[in-house]
Enzyme design. Structure first.
Site, PDB file in Angstrom:
ATOM      1  N   LYS A 265       1.462  -6.843   5.593  1.00  0.00           N
ATOM      2  CA  LYS A 265       1.570  -7.970   4.652  1.00  0.00           C
ATOM      3  C   LYS A 265       2.804  -7.729   3.788  1.00  0.00           C
ATOM      4  O   LYS A 265       3.169  -6.568   3.557  1.00  0.00           O
ATOM      5  CB  LYS A 265       0.339  -8.032   3.731  1.00  0.00           C
ATOM      6  CG  LYS A 265      -0.967  -7.652   4.397  1.00  0.00           C
ATOM      7  CD  LYS A 265      -2.171  -7.793   3.493  1.00  0.00           C
ATOM      8  CE  LYS A 265      -3.409  -7.239   4.166  1.00  0.00           C
ATOM      9  NZ  LYS A 265      -3.518  -5.767   4.137  1.00  0.00           N
TER      10      LYS A 265
ATOM     11  N   HIS B  44       1.015 -11.644   1.458  1.00  0.00           N
ATOM     12  CA  HIS B  44      -0.049 -10.850   0.823  1.00  0.00           C
ATOM     13  C   HIS B  44      -0.797 -11.616  -0.280  1.00  0.00           C
ATOM     14  O   HIS B  44      -2.016 -11.539  -0.370  1.00  0.00           O
ATOM     15  CB  HIS B  44       0.536  -9.540   0.269  1.00  0.00           C
ATOM     16  CG  HIS B  44      -0.475  -8.448   0.127  1.00  0.00           C
ATOM     17  ND1 HIS B  44      -0.175  -7.118   0.267  1.00  0.00           N
ATOM     18  CD2 HIS B  44      -1.804  -8.481  -0.146  1.00  0.00           C
ATOM     19  CE1 HIS B  44      -1.263  -6.390   0.096  1.00  0.00           C
ATOM     20  NE2 HIS B  44      -2.268  -7.193  -0.166  1.00  0.00           N
TER      21      HIS B  44
ATOM     22  N   TYR C  62       0.831  -1.209   0.000  1.00  0.00           N
ATOM     23  CA  TYR C  62       0.000   0.000   0.000  1.00  0.00           C
ATOM     24  C   TYR C  62       0.867   1.261   0.000  1.00  0.00           C
ATOM     25  O   TYR C  62       0.383   2.339  -0.331  1.00  0.00           O
ATOM     26  CB  TYR C  62      -0.915   0.052   1.230  1.00  0.00           C
ATOM     27  CG  TYR C  62      -1.884  -1.096   1.398  1.00  0.00           C
ATOM     28  CD1 TYR C  62      -2.092  -2.032   0.390  1.00  0.00           C
ATOM     29  CD2 TYR C  62      -2.615  -1.247   2.569  1.00  0.00           C
ATOM     30  CE1 TYR C  62      -2.982  -3.084   0.556  1.00  0.00           C
ATOM     31  CE2 TYR C  62      -3.512  -2.286   2.742  1.00  0.00           C
ATOM     32  CZ  TYR C  62      -3.687  -3.207   1.745  1.00  0.00           C
ATOM     33  OH  TYR C  62      -4.568  -4.232   1.927  1.00  0.00           O
TER      34      TYR C  62
END
Ligand code: A2P
Length: 279
Positions: A80, A113, A55
């Site tokens: 993750k 992830h 992210y």
């Protein structure tokens, strides 16, 4: 002034760690947005925050935690890691890098992830996670976006994640996967619990239930997740919506209402497929 909502109840993971039953998703917030949204959510009453290396907002998440004034042990933080870290050493490097960006000395939950089965190294990555657990750098470990065949490869090695975080909502029930989670004591955490594009929130089957309870469609969908035993992580940067999304633990959907939402599953050819998509 932020509204204050009672904190979510907690679920016990298989290793006895307590995890809040609802959290804040932070994708696709950047650092600045995440800092503001995380501070706001924690002040409102959120205690679970979900981020990821991919992210690109872990620094902002850490800043938001510090700005909130809520003490570290009260917060459950998940991150993750990406495919390049699918090895024993890689998991450790990824964990340490996340900790450095977040400004923390442990994570509550660290997830692989995506399985990236083309690379076929997620079993090794999971062994790496176990070492981090033993070293006390993480309190719980798990997977994200793993499908039944990916989980089975872990089970074959005697490995079981505490959590599998997957895309799931009333339009995407993932019943085969959820049945495996339930049989193995894996907690189902749900991303995009409100259905991504939000068309689902206008579905008359859902809005009628919402009207019955004097609640919003989003609250009904999130209550459905928690009554199913899932841990939803809705993303919102708006404090009013954040408060609304947490304020779902004081009403109960009837069995008939649960069944109405359980009946909305449908095929979605555009859904990400973890056999071909991953990072
Ligand atoms: P926003 O960030 O502007 O509030 P999901 O977590 O299912 O992917 O959903 C995220 C999307 O749902 C975002 O676009 C978010 O918009 C929107 N959203 C979050 N909470 C609510 C709510 N209570 N009502 C309507 N839309 C919401």
């Amino acid at each position: 002034m932020n509204p204050i909502v009672k904190a979510a109840p907690k679920t016990l993971l298989a290793n006895g760690v307590e995890m809040p039953q609802l959290g804040l998703g932070t994708w696709p917030m950047n650092d600045a947005e995440a800092a503001t949204a995380v501070a706001s959510a924690l002040r409102i009453g959120y205690r679970l925050i979900d981020t990821a290396e991919n992210y690109g907002n872990e620094r902002g998440v850490g800043e938001g935690m510090r700005k909130s004034g809520i003490s570290r042990p009260e917060i459950f933080v998940t991150s993750k890691f990406n495919r390049q870290w699918h090895s024993l050493e890689g998991a450790r490097t990824a964990c340490e890098a996340s900790l450095e960006r977040l400004g923390l000395d442990y994570l509550d939950l660290l997830l692989i992830h995506w399985p990236n089965p083309d690379q076929d190294r997620y079993v090794e990555a999971f062994h790496g996670l176990q070492r981090l657990l033993d070293a006390g750098l993480v309190r719980a470990i798990g997977t994200s976006n793993f499908k039944p065949a990916h989980l089975q490869k872990l089970f074959d090695q005697g490995l079981t994640p505490h959590v599998n975080q997957i895309q799931l909502d009333p339009y995407h029930l993932r019943s085969d996967l959820v049945a495996i989670h339930e049989a193995k004591g894996i907690v189902t955490e749900t991303w995009s619990p409100l259905g991504r594009g939000n068309q689902m929130l206008a579905d008359p089957a859902i809005t009628e239930v919402a009207q019955q309870h004097g609640r919003t469609a989003a609250q009904v969908v999130l209550r459905w997740h928690t009554q199913r035993g899932f841990i939803p992580t809705p993303k919102s940067a708006d404090p009013v919506r954040q408060a609304q999304n947490l304020d779902i633990f004081d009403f109960t959907l009837t069995d008939a209402e649960m069944n109405t939402l359980n009946g909305l599953d449908r095929p979605d050819p555009t859904m990400f497929d973890a056999d071909s998509f991953g990072h």
